[in-house]
Scaffold this motif. Sequence first.
Motif, short mmCIF file in Angstrom:
data_model
loop_
_atom_site.label_atom_id
_atom_site.label_comp_id
_atom_site.label_asym_id
_atom_site.label_seq_id
_atom_site.Cartn_x
_atom_site.Cartn_y
_atom_site.Cartn_z
N SER A 196 -3.17 -1.27 -4.30
CA SER A 196 -3.41 -2.04 -2.99
C SER A 196 -4.76 -2.66 -2.41
CB SER A 196 -2.99 -0.54 -1.84
OG SER A 196 -4.05 0.18 -2.14
N LEU A 197 -5.58 -2.02 -3.05
CA LEU A 197 -6.97 -2.69 -3.00
C LEU A 197 -6.98 -4.15 -3.73
CD1 LEU A 197 -10.00 -2.64 -2.16
CD2 LEU A 197 -10.46 -1.62 -4.52
N TRP A 198 -6.34 -4.74 -4.65
CA TRP A 198 -6.15 -5.58 -5.15
C TRP A 198 -5.25 -6.76 -4.44
CZ3 TRP A 198 -7.95 -9.54 -7.72
CH2 TRP A 198 -7.25 -10.72 -8.18
N GLU A 208 0.90 -1.11 -0.06
CA GLU A 208 0.04 0.06 -0.01
C GLU A 208 1.07 1.38 -0.13
OE1 GLU A 208 -2.55 -0.40 3.49
OE2 GLU A 208 -3.86 -1.53 2.22
N PRO A 249 -3.79 3.35 -5.06
CA PRO A 249 -4.95 2.72 -4.22
C PRO A 249 -5.42 1.69 -4.91
CG PRO A 249 -5.23 4.96 -5.25
CD PRO A 249 -3.95 4.57 -5.50
N LEU A 250 -5.62 1.50 -6.26
CA LEU A 250 -6.02 0.42 -7.04
C LEU A 250 -5.41 -0.75 -6.66
CD1 LEU A 250 -8.33 -0.71 -8.75
CD2 LEU A 250 -7.18 0.17 -10.76
#
Length: 69
Positions: free
Chosen positions: A37-39, A29, A34-35
């Motif tokens: 880290s979301l994955w 992260e 952000p995308l």
Amino acid sequence: MSEQVDVTHELAKLQQRVEHLEKRVEKAESKQGPLRSLWEAIRSILIGLFIVGPVAAIILGVLSALAGK
């Protein structure tokens, strides 16, 4: 009794692995957007659900079966 100690030891090892995965997610992260880290977070949760979850359920099932005897 030794089986319960073995199970407790295995659960401790699993907890360490989960903590390691959480640290990796936090590190990812901080390095990526952000995308991404979301994955990584979703992937970590799926690993927990499909690998750690069933193993813990089996161990707890064995413990409850032994306690019922």
